[in-house]
Motif scaffolding. Structure first.
Motif, PDB file in Angstrom:
ATOM      1  N   TRP A   1     -24.088  32.087  -1.324  1.00 46.95           N
ATOM      2  CA  TRP A   1     -24.593  31.213  -2.378  1.00 46.95           C
ATOM      3  C   TRP A   1     -23.474  30.689  -3.273  1.00 46.95           C
ATOM      4  O   TRP A   1     -23.545  29.569  -3.776  1.00 46.95           O
ATOM      5  N   GLN A   2     -22.465  31.478  -3.481  1.00 45.23           N
ATOM      6  CA  GLN A   2     -21.304  30.981  -4.232  1.00 45.23           C
ATOM      7  C   GLN A   2     -20.720  29.750  -3.530  1.00 45.23           C
ATOM      8  O   GLN A   2     -20.405  28.739  -4.173  1.00 45.23           O
ATOM      9  N   GLU A   3     -20.594  29.842  -2.221  1.00 40.60           N
ATOM     10  CA  GLU A   3     -20.039  28.727  -1.453  1.00 40.60           C
ATOM     11  C   GLU A   3     -20.979  27.520  -1.450  1.00 40.60           C
ATOM     12  O   GLU A   3     -20.530  26.368  -1.526  1.00 40.60           O
TER      13      GLU A   3
ATOM     14  N   LEU B   1     -23.757  37.654  -7.289  1.00 41.98           N
ATOM     15  CA  LEU B   1     -24.285  36.587  -6.443  1.00 41.98           C
ATOM     16  C   LEU B   1     -23.614  36.611  -5.069  1.00 41.98           C
ATOM     17  O   LEU B   1     -22.395  36.696  -4.973  1.00 41.98           O
TER      18      LEU B   1
ATOM     19  N   LEU C   1     -21.864  35.837  -1.622  1.00 43.90           N
ATOM     20  CA  LEU C   1     -20.799  34.900  -1.295  1.00 43.90           C
ATOM     21  C   LEU C   1     -21.356  33.619  -0.684  1.00 43.90           C
ATOM     22  O   LEU C   1     -20.871  32.520  -0.981  1.00 43.90           O
TER      23      LEU C   1
ATOM     24  N   GLN D   1     -29.523  37.329  -3.787  1.00 45.02           N
ATOM     25  CA  GLN D   1     -29.735  35.896  -3.597  1.00 45.02           C
ATOM     26  C   GLN D   1     -31.200  35.588  -3.282  1.00 45.02           C
ATOM     27  O   GLN D   1     -31.962  36.477  -2.893  1.00 45.02           O
TER      28      GLN D   1
ATOM     29  N   LEU E   1     -22.525  31.061 -10.903  1.00 46.65           N
ATOM     30  CA  LEU E   1     -21.213  31.370 -10.324  1.00 46.65           C
ATOM     31  C   LEU E   1     -20.468  32.442 -11.106  1.00 46.65           C
ATOM     32  O   LEU E   1     -19.555  33.073 -10.573  1.00 46.65           O
ATOM     33  N   THR E   2     -20.821  32.646 -12.358  1.00 44.28           N
ATOM     34  CA  THR E   2     -20.155  33.677 -13.162  1.00 44.28           C
ATOM     35  C   THR E   2     -20.703  35.068 -12.880  1.00 44.28           C
ATOM     36  O   THR E   2     -20.164  36.057 -13.373  1.00 44.28           O
ATOM     37  N   SER E   3     -21.778  35.144 -12.113  1.00 45.30           N
ATOM     38  CA  SER E   3     -22.373  36.440 -11.775  1.00 45.30           C
ATOM     39  C   SER E   3     -21.675  37.018 -10.546  1.00 45.30           C
ATOM     40  O   SER E   3     -21.805  36.483  -9.445  1.00 45.30           O
TER      41      SER E   3
ATOM     42  N   LYS F   1     -20.612  25.815  -4.883  1.00 47.83           N
ATOM     43  CA  LYS F   1     -19.332  25.113  -5.006  1.00 47.83           C
ATOM     44  C   LYS F   1     -19.336  23.813  -4.204  1.00 47.83           C
ATOM     45  O   LYS F   1     -18.820  22.794  -4.656  1.00 47.83           O
TER      46      LYS F   1
END
Length: 214
Positions: A204-206, A200, A202, A115, A195-197, A209
């Protein structure tokens, strides 16, 4: 690429806005080799374990090439290596060409890009400049966080080698800019692709989203 400086710190208590703040941002260069484990570097302490250290932020690196820019921008020639809180100051570490999921060998350690770095108020304390957070965020080159795939040892002077490049084009800089630059055209597509990686972090995923309300 090459390690120009290896930097670690113990937790230090400072006074900020009349309050005591514990922080590990005041990194000091060391000539000794450091042992890199899954959660952090041995001998390097983090006061806030929620936002610093851990699997996805075990190691933080910053480019030596950025120092001249910041010396001029902050009008401060006394920016010693480690001032940005980085564990490793590395030559030619280009956030535009480093992608989420890339594998990078640092000394004997194998790291994976997880990240970008999002600066917090403690950076402003370290730089003694209240405008530095805004300037840092707007520059979009904030350094790189890594997770540890293979534990090992690294020291100043060691080579830094990209051992594996991912196939996507979500660089650390592109991701950071798409998230924070309100004028970035197509930011949603970039964030959705990120998001498909699976590499990445968690966190940063959050963040993505939440920003996209998904």
């Amino acid at each position: 690429m090459k390690i120009i400086s290896t930097n670690i710190s113990k937790i230090k208590t400072v006074v900020h806005n009349s309050k005591e703040v514990k922080t590990g941002i005041f990194k000091i260069p060391t000539n000794e080799p450091v042992v890199i484990e899954k959660l952090n570097i041995i001998g390097d302490e983090q006061a806030d374990l929620v936002n610093h250290g851990g699997v996805d932020k075990a190691v933080y690196a910053f480019s030596h090439n950025h120092y001249d820019y910041w010396k001029q921008t902050l009008e401060n020639e006394n920016l010693n290596f480690g001032i940005f809180g980085e564990n490793f100051t590395i030559t030619d570490l280009d956030e535009e060409n480093i992608h989420i999921g890339d594998h990078i060998r640092v000394g004997t350690t194998l790291l994976e890009v997880s990240q970008p770095r999002v600066p917090c108020f403690k950076l402003a304390i370290a730089l003694n400049n209240k405008n530095s957070l805004k300037l840092f965020t707007q520059h979009y080159c904030t350094g790189v966080y890594f997770r540890v795939l293979e534990q090992g040892v690294a020291k100043t002077g060691d080579s830094v080698v990209i051992e594996k490049k991912v196939s996507h084009d979500i660089s650390v800089k592109r991701l950071f800019q798409a998230f924070f630059d309100k004028k970035y055209v197509g930011y949603e597509d970039v964030l959705l692709q990120a998001l498909t990686s699976p590499e990445l972090a968690l966190e940063w995923q959050e963040k993505i989203k939440k920003k996209l309300s998904i």
